[in-house]
Write a protein that holds these residues in place. Structure first.
Motif, PDB file in Angstrom:
ATOM      1  N   VAL A  28       0.839  -1.206   0.000  1.00 28.54           N
ATOM      2  CA  VAL A  28       0.000   0.000   0.000  1.00 28.54           C
ATOM      3  C   VAL A  28       0.872   1.255   0.000  1.00 28.54           C
ATOM      4  O   VAL A  28       0.587   2.225  -0.713  1.00 28.54           O
ATOM      5  CB  VAL A  28      -0.947   0.000   1.221  1.00 28.54           C
ATOM      6  CG1 VAL A  28      -1.731   1.304   1.296  1.00 28.54           C
ATOM      7  CG2 VAL A  28      -1.908  -1.191   1.149  1.00 28.54           C
ATOM      8  N   ALA A  29       1.958   1.249   0.778  1.00 30.56           N
ATOM      9  CA  ALA A  29       2.866   2.401   0.805  1.00 30.56           C
ATOM     10  C   ALA A  29       3.463   2.645  -0.576  1.00 30.56           C
ATOM     11  O   ALA A  29       3.577   3.796  -1.031  1.00 30.56           O
ATOM     12  CB  ALA A  29       3.972   2.168   1.836  1.00 30.56           C
ATOM     13  N   ARG A  30       3.852   1.586  -1.256  1.00 30.01           N
ATOM     14  CA  ARG A  30       4.371   1.718  -2.623  1.00 30.01           C
ATOM     15  C   ARG A  30       3.322   2.352  -3.533  1.00 30.01           C
ATOM     16  O   ARG A  30       3.628   3.261  -4.314  1.00 30.01           O
ATOM     17  CB  ARG A  30       4.764   0.333  -3.154  1.00 30.01           C
ATOM     18  CG  ARG A  30       5.219   0.346  -4.595  1.00 30.01           C
ATOM     19  CD  ARG A  30       5.631  -1.035  -5.070  1.00 30.01           C
ATOM     20  NE  ARG A  30       4.507  -1.956  -5.216  1.00 30.01           N
ATOM     21  CZ  ARG A  30       4.633  -3.216  -5.609  1.00 30.01           C
ATOM     22  NH1 ARG A  30       5.840  -3.711  -5.871  1.00 30.01           N
ATOM     23  NH2 ARG A  30       3.576  -4.000  -5.736  1.00 30.01           N
ATOM     24  N   ALA A  31       2.088   1.871  -3.435  1.00 27.80           N
ATOM     25  CA  ALA A  31       1.014   2.420  -4.257  1.00 27.80           C
ATOM     26  C   ALA A  31       0.750   3.879  -3.928  1.00 27.80           C
ATOM     27  O   ALA A  31       0.390   4.674  -4.809  1.00 27.80           O
ATOM     28  CB  ALA A  31      -0.259   1.594  -4.080  1.00 27.80           C
ATOM     29  N   ALA A  32       0.920   4.259  -2.653  1.00 34.89           N
ATOM     30  CA  ALA A  32       0.738   5.664  -2.268  1.00 34.89           C
ATOM     31  C   ALA A  32       1.779   6.548  -2.935  1.00 34.89           C
ATOM     32  O   ALA A  32       1.468   7.636  -3.433  1.00 34.89           O
ATOM     33  CB  ALA A  32       0.806   5.796  -0.750  1.00 34.89           C
ATOM     34  N   VAL A  33       3.029   6.094  -2.959  1.00 35.35           N
ATOM     35  CA  VAL A  33       4.087   6.866  -3.618  1.00 35.35           C
ATOM     36  C   VAL A  33       3.805   6.950  -5.117  1.00 35.35           C
ATOM     37  O   VAL A  33       3.969   8.018  -5.730  1.00 35.35           O
ATOM     38  CB  VAL A  33       5.459   6.233  -3.337  1.00 35.35           C
ATOM     39  CG1 VAL A  33       6.548   6.913  -4.167  1.00 35.35           C
ATOM     40  CG2 VAL A  33       5.790   6.334  -1.850  1.00 35.35           C
ATOM     41  N   LEU A  34       3.361   5.855  -5.709  1.00 35.82           N
ATOM     42  CA  LEU A  34       3.037   5.872  -7.134  1.00 35.82           C
ATOM     43  C   LEU A  34       1.847   6.785  -7.420  1.00 35.82           C
ATOM     44  O   LEU A  34       1.705   7.298  -8.534  1.00 35.82           O
ATOM     45  CB  LEU A  34       2.739   4.456  -7.627  1.00 35.82           C
ATOM     46  CG  LEU A  34       3.939   3.497  -7.628  1.00 35.82           C
ATOM     47  CD1 LEU A  34       3.506   2.096  -8.049  1.00 35.82           C
ATOM     48  CD2 LEU A  34       5.043   4.009  -8.545  1.00 35.82           C
ATOM     49  N   ALA A  35       0.996   6.991  -6.406  1.00 39.35           N
ATOM     50  CA  ALA A  35      -0.147   7.892  -6.562  1.00 39.35           C
ATOM     51  C   ALA A  35       0.222   9.345  -6.277  1.00 39.35           C
ATOM     52  O   ALA A  35      -0.655  10.222  -6.296  1.00 39.35           O
ATOM     53  CB  ALA A  35      -1.292   7.459  -5.642  1.00 39.35           C
ATOM     54  N   GLY A  36       1.503   9.605  -5.992  1.00 39.46           N
ATOM     55  CA  GLY A  36       1.961  10.980  -5.815  1.00 39.46           C
ATOM     56  C   GLY A  36       2.110  11.441  -4.392  1.00 39.46           C
ATOM     57  O   GLY A  36       2.278  12.653  -4.152  1.00 39.46           O
ATOM     58  N   ALA A  37       2.071  10.539  -3.410  1.00 37.75           N
ATOM     59  CA  ALA A  37       2.226  10.950  -2.015  1.00 37.75           C
ATOM     60  C   ALA A  37       3.534  11.718  -1.827  1.00 37.75           C
ATOM     61  O   ALA A  37       4.604  11.226  -2.196  1.00 37.75           O
ATOM     62  CB  ALA A  37       2.206   9.734  -1.098  1.00 37.75           C
ATOM     63  N   PRO A  38       3.483  12.926  -1.241  1.00 40.80           N
ATOM     64  CA  PRO A  38       4.693  13.740  -1.079  1.00 40.80           C
ATOM     65  C   PRO A  38       5.529  13.313   0.126  1.00 40.80           C
ATOM     66  O   PRO A  38       5.649  14.025   1.112  1.00 40.80           O
ATOM     67  CB  PRO A  38       4.122  15.154  -0.903  1.00 40.80           C
ATOM     68  CG  PRO A  38       2.796  14.937  -0.237  1.00 40.80           C
ATOM     69  CD  PRO A  38       2.253  13.647  -0.802  1.00 40.80           C
ATOM     70  N   VAL A  39       6.120  12.132   0.036  1.00 42.82           N
ATOM     71  CA  VAL A  39       6.909  11.612   1.148  1.00 42.82           C
ATOM     72  C   VAL A  39       8.346  12.111   1.065  1.00 42.82           C
ATOM     73  O   VAL A  39       8.853  12.407  -0.011  1.00 42.82           O
ATOM     74  CB  VAL A  39       6.878  10.075   1.185  1.00 42.82           C
ATOM     75  CG1 VAL A  39       5.448   9.568   1.346  1.00 42.82           C
ATOM     76  CG2 VAL A  39       7.511   9.470  -0.057  1.00 42.82           C
ATOM     77  N   ARG A  40       9.006  12.162   2.228  1.00 44.15           N
ATOM     78  CA  ARG A  40      10.425  12.519   2.289  1.00 44.15           C
ATOM     79  C   ARG A  40      11.301  11.296   2.461  1.00 44.15           C
ATOM     80  O   ARG A  40      12.520  11.420   2.537  1.00 44.15           O
ATOM     81  CB  ARG A  40      10.662  13.507   3.438  1.00 44.15           C
ATOM     82  CG  ARG A  40       9.924  14.829   3.280  1.00 44.15           C
ATOM     83  CD  ARG A  40      10.269  15.546   1.984  1.00 44.15           C
ATOM     84  NE  ARG A  40       9.554  16.796   1.833  1.00 44.15           N
ATOM     85  CZ  ARG A  40      10.038  17.985   2.161  1.00 44.15           C
ATOM     86  NH1 ARG A  40      11.256  18.077   2.656  1.00 44.15           N
ATOM     87  NH2 ARG A  40       9.310  19.064   1.991  1.00 44.15           N
TER      88      ARG A  40
END
Length: 335
Positions: free
Chosen positions: A163-175
């Motif tokens: 799910v975290a991977r999918a969030a990053v692929l969806a544009g999540a602005p993570v650091r």
């Protein structure tokens, strides 16, 4: 500004006893966390100083535990929050031993139940629990944290890693992104995948109570403290059946999206860490190491741990997470 957050009211209150102030007093700000003492099978009930909260999301309220950072230990710059996502049939309580030491190191914590898990309501359709569906939901939570002025370090355990991977692929602005005991795609053949094959028809035809009875009969919880077993049974009983079925199906069919993730983290210069127990029995350690190589990510194996170092050896896991995350935050300030 982000969506409003409300104090949580459901579930057991967070217990004091190993608060961030105590942890901060035991070590200088840049040192790795002091060793934890967590009794066998007691991790999910480990005392911490986090407060229950309810976090808004596009799929409705998400139950969470939030701990504020010890500002005196901060590396500087905007505040940081570690957003922690649990695995299949898990919950925010799986991160209980990590909360106070992370906060004591100057990084806030927000551990949540994913939609449909334990105290978070979820949708009725199984397909809405696939990583591709939950990823944008978590991306929205990350965006709200960022809008509130926080730098987000996203960690996903097992299914939460997908799910975290999918969030990053969806544009999540993570650091920063940490994948813990999570693989590049579907579970390979083995005991854990076979367990899902067994559980699915039981869950569909006979319901969650029969699944709990199966787990009791298997002896899976025999080495777990009875107080924790009560929690594990309760959270399983309260989790959405559609969620367990949808996540279980995704664990047996998720595509390898590592190439997409490589492109995303390179384009946005997001540092990554892959960490797992040395005896992980879900995705082989060699498979996770290869995924880390593809991501050009840091890799670490936690000794004396299998698929859940957060409960099996949290002290050694913290020795990996805290210095890595603090380095990422410092590098972020330096540009």
């Amino acid at each position: 500004m982000g969506r409003p957050e409300t104090p949580g009211t459901a579930g057991p209150a967070a217990a004091p006893g190993s608060g961030s102030a105590d942890g901060a007093d035991l070590r200088p700000p840049d040192a790795t966390p002091a060793a934890l003492t967590v009794g066998p099978g007691e991790a999910q009930r480990h005392p911490h100083a986090a407060r229950p909260v309810v976090v808004a999301s596009s799929l409705g309220p998400l139950a969470g535990l939030r701990a504020d950072p010890d500002e005196s230990a901060s590396v500087g710059g905007p505040p940081a929050t570690a957003l922690l996502l649990p695995g299949y049939s898990g919950s925010k309580e799986d991160f209980a031993p990590l909360i106070d030491p992370i906060a004591a190191a100057g990084i806030g914590v927000l551990a949540i139940d994913l939609p449909g898990q334990y105290e978070s309501p979820g949708p009725d359709a199984e397909h809405e629990y696939r990583p591709s569906a939950l990823g944008p939901v978590i991306a929205g939570v990350v965006a709200d944290e960022a809008a509130a002025g926080r730098r987000v370090l996203l960690l996903g355990h097992s299914y939460g890693g997908l799910v975290a991977r999918a969030a990053v692929l969806a544009g999540a602005p993570v650091r920063g992104l940490t994948l813990m005991d999570s693989g590049p795609g579907e579970l390979p053949m083995g005991r854990r995948r076979s367990d899902l094959d067994v559980v699915e028809p039981v869950l569909r035809r006979r319901g969650i109570d029969e699944v709990i009875a199966l787990r009791d009969a298997s002896g899976q919880w025999s080495s777990t403290h009875p107080h924790v077993v009560d929690l594990l049974r309760d959270r399983l009983r309260r989790s959405a059946v559609a969620g367990l079925l949808g996540m279980g199906d995704a664990l047996r069919s998720e595509d390898d999206r590592t190439a997409e993730l490589v492109a995303a983290v390179r384009a946005r210069r997001v540092p990554c860490l892959v960490v797992c127990g040395t005896d992980d029995d879900a995705w082989p350690v060699s498979m996770q190491r290869t995924m880390a190589d593809r991501l050009e990510a840091e890799f670490a194996a936690v000794p004396h741990a299998a698929h859940a170092p957060n409960v099996e050896n949290p002290s050694a896991l913290l020795d990996v997470l805290v210095p890595t995350w603090r380095t990422w935050l410092r590098d972020d300030i330096l540009g």
